[in-house]
Design a protein around this motif. Structure first.
Motif, PDB file in Angstrom:
ATOM      1  N   ARG A  97     -16.544  -1.046   9.210  1.00 35.71           N
ATOM      2  CA  ARG A  97     -16.119  -1.811   8.040  1.00 35.71           C
ATOM      3  C   ARG A  97     -15.156  -0.969   7.212  1.00 35.71           C
ATOM      4  O   ARG A  97     -15.273   0.255   7.177  1.00 35.71           O
ATOM      5  N   SER A  98     -14.247  -1.639   6.538  1.00 34.17           N
ATOM      6  CA  SER A  98     -13.260  -0.955   5.703  1.00 34.17           C
ATOM      7  C   SER A  98     -13.430  -1.385   4.255  1.00 34.17           C
ATOM      8  O   SER A  98     -13.703  -2.561   3.975  1.00 34.17           O
ATOM      9  N   TYR A  99     -13.253  -0.433   3.354  1.00 34.37           N
ATOM     10  CA  TYR A  99     -13.403  -0.692   1.933  1.00 34.37           C
ATOM     11  C   TYR A  99     -12.269  -0.010   1.164  1.00 34.37           C
ATOM     12  O   TYR A  99     -11.674   0.963   1.650  1.00 34.37           O
ATOM     13  N   ILE A 100     -12.004  -0.519  -0.030  1.00 32.74           N
ATOM     14  CA  ILE A 100     -11.080   0.131  -0.952  1.00 32.74           C
ATOM     15  C   ILE A 100     -11.860   0.464  -2.223  1.00 32.74           C
ATOM     16  O   ILE A 100     -12.577  -0.381  -2.771  1.00 32.74           O
ATOM     17  N   GLY A 101     -11.778   1.702  -2.641  1.00 31.77           N
ATOM     18  CA  GLY A 101     -12.472   2.138  -3.844  1.00 31.77           C
ATOM     19  C   GLY A 101     -11.488   2.387  -4.973  1.00 31.77           C
ATOM     20  O   GLY A 101     -10.371   2.856  -4.746  1.00 31.77           O
ATOM     21  N   ALA A 120     -14.790  -0.409  -8.716  1.00 33.47           N
ATOM     22  CA  ALA A 120     -14.737  -1.347  -7.585  1.00 33.47           C
ATOM     23  C   ALA A 120     -14.907  -0.615  -6.269  1.00 33.47           C
ATOM     24  O   ALA A 120     -14.522   0.554  -6.128  1.00 33.47           O
ATOM     25  N   PHE A 121     -15.508  -1.340  -5.324  1.00 36.29           N
ATOM     26  CA  PHE A 121     -15.638  -0.862  -3.949  1.00 36.29           C
ATOM     27  C   PHE A 121     -15.637  -2.107  -3.060  1.00 36.29           C
ATOM     28  O   PHE A 121     -16.677  -2.609  -2.656  1.00 36.29           O
ATOM     29  N   ARG A 122     -14.443  -2.624  -2.780  1.00 36.97           N
ATOM     30  CA  ARG A 122     -14.282  -3.932  -2.154  1.00 36.97           C
ATOM     31  C   ARG A 122     -14.081  -3.820  -0.647  1.00 36.97           C
ATOM     32  O   ARG A 122     -13.446  -2.888  -0.154  1.00 36.97           O
ATOM     33  N   ARG A 123     -14.575  -4.813   0.044  1.00 37.71           N
ATOM     34  CA  ARG A 123     -14.407  -4.905   1.496  1.00 37.71           C
ATOM     35  C   ARG A 123     -12.984  -5.343   1.809  1.00 37.71           C
ATOM     36  O   ARG A 123     -12.423  -6.249   1.170  1.00 37.71           O
ATOM     37  N   LEU A 124     -12.369  -4.697   2.776  1.00 36.99           N
ATOM     38  CA  LEU A 124     -11.036  -5.054   3.266  1.00 36.99           C
ATOM     39  C   LEU A 124     -11.174  -5.610   4.674  1.00 36.99           C
ATOM     40  O   LEU A 124     -11.795  -4.972   5.530  1.00 36.99           O
ATOM     41  N   LYS A 125     -10.589  -6.751   4.914  1.00 35.30           N
ATOM     42  CA  LYS A 125     -10.618  -7.356   6.240  1.00 35.30           C
ATOM     43  C   LYS A 125      -9.202  -7.441   6.787  1.00 35.30           C
ATOM     44  O   LYS A 125      -8.266  -7.777   6.070  1.00 35.30           O
ATOM     45  N   GLY A 126      -9.060  -7.138   8.063  1.00 34.93           N
ATOM     46  CA  GLY A 126      -7.745  -7.167   8.684  1.00 34.93           C
ATOM     47  C   GLY A 126      -7.035  -5.831   8.532  1.00 34.93           C
ATOM     48  O   GLY A 126      -7.616  -4.814   8.114  1.00 34.93           O
ATOM     49  N   ALA A 525     -26.771  -0.661   7.927  1.00 38.20           N
ATOM     50  CA  ALA A 525     -25.451  -1.078   8.396  1.00 38.20           C
ATOM     51  C   ALA A 525     -25.194  -2.564   8.174  1.00 38.20           C
ATOM     52  O   ALA A 525     -24.045  -3.000   8.179  1.00 38.20           O
ATOM     53  N   ARG A 526     -26.236  -3.345   7.995  1.00 42.98           N
ATOM     54  CA  ARG A 526     -26.087  -4.787   7.780  1.00 42.98           C
ATOM     55  C   ARG A 526     -26.064  -5.149   6.298  1.00 42.98           C
ATOM     56  O   ARG A 526     -26.143  -6.321   5.941  1.00 42.98           O
ATOM     57  N   LEU A 527     -25.955  -4.152   5.450  1.00 41.15           N
ATOM     58  CA  LEU A 527     -25.965  -4.383   4.011  1.00 41.15           C
ATOM     59  C   LEU A 527     -24.775  -5.253   3.605  1.00 41.15           C
ATOM     60  O   LEU A 527     -23.635  -5.014   4.005  1.00 41.15           O
ATOM     61  N   ASP A 528     -25.050  -6.282   2.802  1.00 38.71           N
ATOM     62  CA  ASP A 528     -23.990  -7.172   2.331  1.00 38.71           C
ATOM     63  C   ASP A 528     -22.984  -6.393   1.480  1.00 38.71           C
ATOM     64  O   ASP A 528     -23.364  -5.527   0.681  1.00 38.71           O
ATOM     65  N   SER A 529     -21.692  -6.696   1.637  1.00 37.84           N
ATOM     66  CA  SER A 529     -20.637  -5.938   0.960  1.00 37.84           C
ATOM     67  C   SER A 529     -20.746  -6.036  -0.553  1.00 37.84           C
ATOM     68  O   SER A 529     -20.550  -5.047  -1.268  1.00 37.84           O
ATOM     69  N   THR A 530     -21.055  -7.227  -1.057  1.00 37.92           N
ATOM     70  CA  THR A 530     -21.192  -7.391  -2.507  1.00 37.92           C
ATOM     71  C   THR A 530     -22.384  -6.616  -3.036  1.00 37.92           C
ATOM     72  O   THR A 530     -22.303  -5.952  -4.085  1.00 37.92           O
ATOM     73  N   ASN A 531     -23.494  -6.663  -2.316  1.00 34.13           N
ATOM     74  CA  ASN A 531     -24.678  -5.898  -2.706  1.00 34.13           C
ATOM     75  C   ASN A 531     -24.393  -4.404  -2.656  1.00 34.13           C
ATOM     76  O   ASN A 531     -24.848  -3.634  -3.516  1.00 34.13           O
ATOM     77  N   PHE A 532     -23.639  -3.980  -1.648  1.00 29.24           N
ATOM     78  CA  PHE A 532     -23.257  -2.576  -1.507  1.00 29.24           C
ATOM     79  C   PHE A 532     -22.449  -2.123  -2.722  1.00 29.24           C
ATOM     80  O   PHE A 532     -22.706  -1.068  -3.320  1.00 29.24           O
ATOM     81  N   GLU A 533     -21.461  -2.922  -3.119  1.00 25.08           N
ATOM     82  CA  GLU A 533     -20.636  -2.579  -4.285  1.00 25.08           C
ATOM     83  C   GLU A 533     -21.483  -2.523  -5.549  1.00 25.08           C
ATOM     84  O   GLU A 533     -21.334  -1.613  -6.377  1.00 25.08           O
ATOM     85  N   ASN A 534     -22.397  -3.491  -5.714  1.00 32.82           N
ATOM     86  CA  ASN A 534     -23.244  -3.509  -6.904  1.00 32.82           C
ATOM     87  C   ASN A 534     -24.133  -2.273  -6.981  1.00 32.82           C
ATOM     88  O   ASN A 534     -24.330  -1.692  -8.059  1.00 32.82           O
TER      89      ASN A 534
END
Length: 546
Positions: A97-101, A120-126, A525-534
């Protein structure tokens, strides 16, 4: 609260204590409490206090979301009080998974202390294309209401970030001058073409062309530590091209040192031998951070100095590795002496609490000065010094001529004009400061000017000389090096805060990734991206929980 805090007096455990404990364990502990372990935790609580229950997984997630929302609200309220904000950003990949902090930094005006927040710690797709990064950053800035307050954003030298800020970011004064020159040249060419006849153009290419107005990003700042890392690795390696003696000594010395590092790190018995003979362990270099290479070499020299050559010789004999000969020991000693100022500069610039943007140029100029002083004393590493000097000029030459960065250093009481003896550099910074101070003074007077004064066409002349005398000259005349000096000069203080709010390095964002790695373990590893950021926002912004 930890388990040991309430296990002693389990009779006093209440339901609210249990609920708070779960959220704290998930978000704040160094070894995170995983939601997968909730059944075990439930058994523990039920045994200690049967009247209490452990909240379910969805409830834990909801509580974390509420805590993160409250912290975000507090951060937004804090940043609404300041006029200037600097940010750092970078990308991070883990578990496919890719993220931008993004981290935000500002200076509290009453206390002149640095404040920071991970926002912020957002998921990046693509693919991490420049337009994807630009759009994500714009969304984050808008969410916190800081789009118009950000002075600079610091990133590494990744091509996608550079292009994003080149296309959508603020242009520097020199870039605007070059753009105007190119525009004038284009107009001249168009006039010549019109004289010869009409030119047919494809309208679809005009509509499909990127105007650069889709997103708006602040001015870009390349990470100084990343550039220094390139100087100490890529540019320093070019010293081997100019000296055959340096090349042979460098390769043979580091080959033997690497053999020592490998033996120690791969065997517990070898580590015990090193501890017994040397009283210290060797440091395994991490090539993603150059400082570790210097630290590893410095540790070898420390062992030689404190324990003697015999200790290292015994280790080499036990490992069946060739011992460093006198020429190689002399080379390693010179290498550590030459590279020590570079390592110190890296440590200074990657600081988050005590470093301002104005520290950048004095640090680079002083580093260059220290390298020049070593030229007369070194023997083998002279080519290394020259390679480092060329690297500094190549990587930081543009920064050394930037009026904003020069002014940022002058407007710090610690440095003022004492950090360089180049008159044209100080002159460029002084001109920039005077121009900005006069503009700020005119703005203040226009806001407070009465209607009866509007007829005085020449009223602005009265303010120019007073601005220069009372503000800048008075500030430079003070001998104090304390930041509190700025309180005595309001306009100088305001300009200093604007120029020194950003950070010269993006190390703060890398610290965010380090914390993310502790939370994002293989079991999660299955942690939801929004929950991870929170969870990260709650964990890293304790000071905003009020």
């Amino acid at each position: 609260m930890k388990i040991k805090d309430f296990s002693v007096s389990c009779r006093q455990v209440t339901q609210s204590t249990v609920d708070r404990l779960v959220v704290d364990f998930v978000c704040e502990s160094l070894q995170p409490f995983t939601i997968v372990e909730l059944p075990t935790f439930k058994n523990l609580i039920c045994t200690m206090q049967p009247s209490c229950t452990v909240m379910s997984r969805p409830t834990v997630k909801l509580r974390i979301e509420e805590a993160a929302a409250k912290i975000k609200k507090n951060i937004i309220a804090e940043m609404a009080k300041v006029n200037y904000i600097g940010t750092t950003t970078d990308c991070w990949t883990a578990r496919q998974r890719s993220y931008i902090g993004v981290t935000a930094h500002w200076i509290d005006e009453p206390t002149l202390e640095r404040r920071s927040a991970s926002i912020a710690f957002r998921r990046l797709k693509g693919s991490h294309t420049f337009d994807l990064l630009a759009g994500t950053l714009v969304d984050i800035h808008s969410e916190y209401g800081i789009s118009e307050k950000i002075v600079r954003t610091t990133t590494d030298s990744g091509s996608n970030f550079i292009k994003a800020f080149r296309v959508y970011g603020e242009q520097s004064q020199q870039e605007l001058i070059d753009a105007e020159a190119d525009s004038a040249e284009a107009v001249t060419l168009d006039d010549e073409n019109d004289a010869e006849g009409f030119e047919v153009q494809d309208t679809s290419s005009i509509f499909n062309a990127n105007s650069g107005l889709e997103y708006h990003l602040p001015k870009h700042q390349r990470c100084a530590c990343h550039l220094l890392n390139l100087v100490a690795t890529v540019d320093a390696s070019k010293a081997e091209d100019s000296s055959e003696v340096f090349k042979k000594l460098s390769r043979s010395t580091f080959a033997k040192c690497q053999a020592l590092y490998n033996k120690t790190s791969r065997s517990a018995i070898s580590a015990e031998i090193v501890q017994e003979e040397c009283k210290l362990q060797f440091i395994q270099p991490n090539h993603t951070r150059w400082n570790s290479v210097y630290n590893a070499a410095e540790r070898v020299m420390r062992i030689l100095k404190e324990q003697g050559e015999a200790s290292l010789r015994n280790v080499c004999a036990a490992f069946k590795i060739k011992m460093l000969n006198p020429a190689e020991v002399s080379y390693l000693s010179e290498y550590c002496i030459v590279m020590k100022p570079v390592s110190m500069a890296l440590n200074i610039l990657q600081s988050e609490t005590n470093t301002q943007m104005g520290w950048l140029l004095p640090t680079i100029y002083l580093l260059d000065s220290k390298l020049k002083k070593m030229e007369a004393s070194v023997k083998v590493c002279l080519s290394l010094i020259h390679a480092l000097q060329r690297g500094l000029q190549k990587r930081f030459g543009e920064f050394m001529e930037d009026p904003e960065l020069i002014s940022a250093a002058i407007l710090l009481p610690k440095f003022k004009t004492s950090w360089t003896d180049k008159a044209h550099i100080i002159g460029a910074g002084m001109d920039y400061i005077l121009h900005r101070l006069d503009a700020m003074k005119d703005t203040q007077e226009n806001e407070s000017q009465h209607v009866s004064d509007e007829d005085d066409f020449f009223s602005s002349i009265k303010t120019v000389s007073s601005t220069r005398a009372s503000e800048l000259d008075g500030y430079l005349a003070c001998a104090s090096e304390e930041m509190e000096l700025l309180h005595s000069f309001p306009l100088v203080k305001k300009l200093s805060l604007k120029l020194n709010t950003p950070l010269p390095a993006s190390a703060a964002c890398e610290r965010l990734f380090s914390c993310a790695g502790q939370l994002f373990t293989p079991r999660r590893a299955r942690l939801d991206s929004t929950n991870f950021e929170n969870q990260l926002i709650v964990k890293l912004n304790n000071k905003f929980k009020m």
